[in-house]
Scaffold this motif. Structure first.
Motif, PDB file in Angstrom:
ATOM      1  N   ILE A 174      41.636  49.346  44.658  1.00  0.00           N
ATOM      2  CA  ILE A 174      42.408  48.754  43.423  1.00  0.00           C
ATOM      3  C   ILE A 174      43.230  49.541  42.554  1.00  0.00           C
ATOM      4  CG2 ILE A 174      42.622  47.286  41.577  1.00  0.00           C
ATOM      5  CD1 ILE A 174      40.087  45.627  42.667  1.00  0.00           C
ATOM      6  N   ASP A 175      42.239  50.530  41.936  1.00  0.00           N
ATOM      7  CA  ASP A 175      42.915  51.803  41.140  1.00  0.00           C
ATOM      8  C   ASP A 175      43.970  52.576  42.042  1.00  0.00           C
ATOM      9  OD1 ASP A 175      42.001  50.614  38.758  1.00  0.00           O
ATOM     10  OD2 ASP A 175      40.150  51.901  38.896  1.00  0.00           O
ATOM     11  N   TYR A 176      43.531  52.949  43.214  1.00  0.00           N
ATOM     12  CA  TYR A 176      44.238  53.769  44.084  1.00  0.00           C
ATOM     13  C   TYR A 176      45.557  53.069  44.350  1.00  0.00           C
ATOM     14  CZ  TYR A 176      44.439  57.914  46.961  1.00  0.00           C
ATOM     15  OH  TYR A 176      44.877  59.336  47.260  1.00  0.00           O
ATOM     16  N   GLY A 177      45.734  51.830  44.569  1.00  0.00           N
ATOM     17  CA  GLY A 177      46.921  51.117  44.829  1.00  0.00           C
ATOM     18  C   GLY A 177      47.555  50.974  43.249  1.00  0.00           C
ATOM     19  N   MET A 187      47.596  43.246  42.617  1.00  0.00           N
ATOM     20  CA  MET A 187      46.404  44.158  42.613  1.00  0.00           C
ATOM     21  C   MET A 187      45.871  44.207  41.212  1.00  0.00           C
ATOM     22  SD  MET A 187      45.465  46.311  44.766  1.00  0.00           S
ATOM     23  CE  MET A 187      45.783  47.283  46.191  1.00  0.00           C
ATOM     24  N   ILE A 188      46.964  43.542  40.091  1.00  0.00           N
ATOM     25  CA  ILE A 188      46.385  43.576  38.851  1.00  0.00           C
ATOM     26  C   ILE A 188      45.544  42.340  38.866  1.00  0.00           C
ATOM     27  CG2 ILE A 188      47.205  42.946  36.347  1.00  0.00           C
ATOM     28  CD1 ILE A 188      49.892  44.484  37.061  1.00  0.00           C
ATOM     29  N   ASN A 189      45.889  41.182  39.591  1.00  0.00           N
ATOM     30  CA  ASN A 189      45.059  40.162  39.486  1.00  0.00           C
ATOM     31  C   ASN A 189      43.551  40.419  40.102  1.00  0.00           C
ATOM     32  OD1 ASN A 189      44.248  37.413  39.151  1.00  0.00           O
ATOM     33  ND2 ASN A 189      44.512  37.357  41.388  1.00  0.00           N
ATOM     34  N   PRO A 206      42.520  42.323  29.360  1.00  0.00           N
ATOM     35  CA  PRO A 206      43.912  42.872  29.408  1.00  0.00           C
ATOM     36  C   PRO A 206      44.548  42.782  30.540  1.00  0.00           C
ATOM     37  CG  PRO A 206      42.113  44.638  29.275  1.00  0.00           C
ATOM     38  CD  PRO A 206      41.327  43.243  29.090  1.00  0.00           C
ATOM     39  N   HIS A 207      43.809  42.600  31.528  1.00  0.00           N
ATOM     40  CA  HIS A 207      44.756  42.573  33.005  1.00  0.00           C
ATOM     41  C   HIS A 207      44.976  41.367  33.312  1.00  0.00           C
ATOM     42  CE1 HIS A 207      42.868  46.546  33.480  1.00  0.00           C
ATOM     43  NE2 HIS A 207      41.730  46.185  33.535  1.00  0.00           N
ATOM     44  N   PHE A 208      44.451  40.201  32.877  1.00  0.00           N
ATOM     45  CA  PHE A 208      44.912  38.837  32.857  1.00  0.00           C
ATOM     46  C   PHE A 208      46.288  38.734  31.925  1.00  0.00           C
ATOM     47  CE2 PHE A 208      40.663  37.353  34.440  1.00  0.00           C
ATOM     48  CZ  PHE A 208      41.235  36.951  35.600  1.00  0.00           C
ATOM     49  N   GLU A 209      46.133  39.431  30.655  1.00  0.00           N
ATOM     50  CA  GLU A 209      47.299  39.485  29.777  1.00  0.00           C
ATOM     51  C   GLU A 209      48.478  40.146  30.388  1.00  0.00           C
ATOM     52  OE1 GLU A 209      44.829  39.293  25.514  1.00  0.00           O
ATOM     53  OE2 GLU A 209      45.258  41.245  26.530  1.00  0.00           O
ATOM     54  N   ARG A 210      48.058  41.299  31.069  1.00  0.00           N
ATOM     55  CA  ARG A 210      49.053  41.832  31.742  1.00  0.00           C
ATOM     56  C   ARG A 210      49.989  41.217  32.717  1.00  0.00           C
ATOM     57  NH1 ARG A 210      53.434  45.007  31.426  1.00  0.00           N
ATOM     58  NH2 ARG A 210      53.647  46.439  33.351  1.00  0.00           N
ATOM     59  N   GLU A 216      53.914  35.885  35.105  1.00  0.00           N
ATOM     60  CA  GLU A 216      53.141  34.880  35.616  1.00  0.00           C
ATOM     61  C   GLU A 216      52.972  33.844  34.829  1.00  0.00           C
ATOM     62  OE1 GLU A 216      52.004  35.122  38.894  1.00  0.00           O
ATOM     63  OE2 GLU A 216      53.639  36.480  39.034  1.00  0.00           O
ATOM     64  N   GLU A 217      53.080  32.614  35.267  1.00  0.00           N
ATOM     65  CA  GLU A 217      52.605  31.282  34.607  1.00  0.00           C
ATOM     66  C   GLU A 217      52.337  30.463  35.279  1.00  0.00           C
ATOM     67  OE1 GLU A 217      56.563  30.358  32.717  1.00  0.00           O
ATOM     68  OE2 GLU A 217      56.219  31.451  30.929  1.00  0.00           O
ATOM     69  N   ASN A 218      50.933  30.075  35.313  1.00  0.00           N
ATOM     70  CA  ASN A 218      50.436  29.239  36.107  1.00  0.00           C
ATOM     71  C   ASN A 218      48.950  28.827  35.524  1.00  0.00           C
ATOM     72  OD1 ASN A 218      48.439  31.158  37.238  1.00  0.00           O
ATOM     73  ND2 ASN A 218      50.191  32.007  38.348  1.00  0.00           N
TER      74      ASN A 218
END
Length: 380
Positions: A174-177, A187-189, A206-210, A216-218
């Motif tokens: 994930i971090d590589y991507g 990838m953030i998700n 913080p990643h969900f906040e990002r 993103e809104e769902n």
């Protein structure tokens, strides 16, 4: 005379070639604008391998996969080494669930051009669809070795390890991507889920906040955000986000239930009770946790009668839950004065769950002995 014949032949060839080129230009224009049936007819007049390939593509675009496959096979019968036709046919086999044929083509392509990451990726997809997990992972890794920025392969590898709750392995890919595509939502998700599924809610937050920052809104996102805030004791933010969940789906029983838990943690007992009752109202009945939660709230209000009723309702929902019936016994013990009534509850527990020899069974056995002694001395 011979010179005149030669000139005539050259002119005829030029005319035919010009006509053929004209047909291809018209066909290409029709194809580009989505007029596939007319494009097919124009390409058919040419008959070249390139035109036959376009016919296959046109049938694919129309959705007539059977004819598309036949056309691709026709092209490959004339030029077996044409990689573009093999590649597109392999993807079509994959789309139509002909995994055996797809696997054969992609294996061949990876051998012919092992430096092409797309071939390895689609071979991985073919293995994944067949649930050949180890083979699929190997193919995705081959794609990444060939191209370290191959995002779809990195995503599939990260997704697999997240699903296996192997956070450290997942984060490598994930971090590589994210190093190359820092704002990639998928990838953030995945990174958020890697922490979330490992019960590291503060790190997931913080990643969900990002994701929210990126637009993103769902329902899914707000539910995850709310739970992370709840676990981090940011109760007002948890309430806000659970209410956003309900704006998306006012029949989300989990959101109502968790709102009840948030209000309960915030010592707002009446609101907690309201939302848990709402959870009951919107869902199909398997309501053990809701009834148990309401029983706990009733106990905190010292309303033993209501607590007992809620525990009994929970027991009706799941008669095999020993803890629920143990709570019935302990509340009944507090609520009733008559030791004979209390004893009946405990004896019923022992009859139903007493063979487990766990902490609850030992406590019940001890309490039965005490109640029998109490009854004995009262009779005397």
């Amino acid at each position: 005379m011979r010179k005149s014949v030669a000139i005539i032949l050259i002119l005829l060839f030029a005319k035919v070639h010009s006509q053929s080129q004209s047909n291809i230009i018209i066909a290409d224009s029709l194809y580009a604008t989505g007029n596939y049936t007319k494009a097919i007819n124009q390409y058919a007049e040419d008959g070249s391998i390139a035109s036959n390939l376009q016919i296959a593509r046109a049938y694919n675009s129309i959705g007539n996969y059977e004819k598309a496959i036949t056309q691709y096979q026709n092209v490959l019968s004339k030029d077996a080494g044409l990689q573009i036709a093999q590649f597109e046919l392999g993807k079509l086999y994959l789309k139509t669930d002909d995994f055996t044929s797809a696997e054969y083509l992609f294996l061949e392509l990876t051998q012919v051009a092992e430096d092409n990451p797309e071939y390895h990726y689609y071979l991985g997809e073919t293995f994944r669809k067949q649930k050949k997990t180890e083979h699929s992972l190997s193919s995705y890794k081959n794609a990444v070795v060939t191209d370290s920025t191959h995002l779809r392969s990195l995503f599939q590898l990260g997704k697999y390890y997240v699903g296996q709750r192997k956070k450290d392995s997942a984060l490598i890919f994930i971090d590589y991507g994210l190093r190359f595509y820092e704002n990639d939502v998928a990838m953030i998700n995945l990174k958020a889920l890697a922490y979330y599924k490992n019960d590291e809610y503060v790190k997931a937050l913080p990643h969900f906040e990002r994701l929210e920052e990126l637009g993103e809104e769902n329902e899914y996102l707000y539910e995850k955000l709310a739970y992370c805030y709840f676990k981090d004791w940011e109760l007002n933010k948890a309430k806000t986000n659970y209410k956003k969940v309900l704006e998306w789906n006012d029949e989300n029983a989990d959101a109502y239930y968790m709102l009840g838990q948030v209000f309960s943690k915030d010592k707002q007992i009446d609101s907690a009770e309201y939302y848990i009752k709402e959870s009951i109202a919107v869902q199909q009945p398997f309501l053990v946790r809701e009834y148990v939660a309401l029983a706990g709230i009733a106990r905190s209000k010292e309303d033993l009668k209501s607590a007992l009723e809620y525990y009994k309702l929970a027991h009706e929902e799941d008669p095999d839950d020993a803890l629920v019936y143990y709570n019935i016994c302990t509340v009944a013990d507090q609520y009733y004065k008559d030791p004979k009534v209390k004893l009946k509850y405990y004896e019923k527990f022992q009859e139903r769950f007493g063979n487990k020899n766990d902490y609850m069974s030992k406590m019940v056995t001890k309490r039965i002995s005490e109640l029998k002694e109490e009854i004995h001395f009262n009779v005397k």
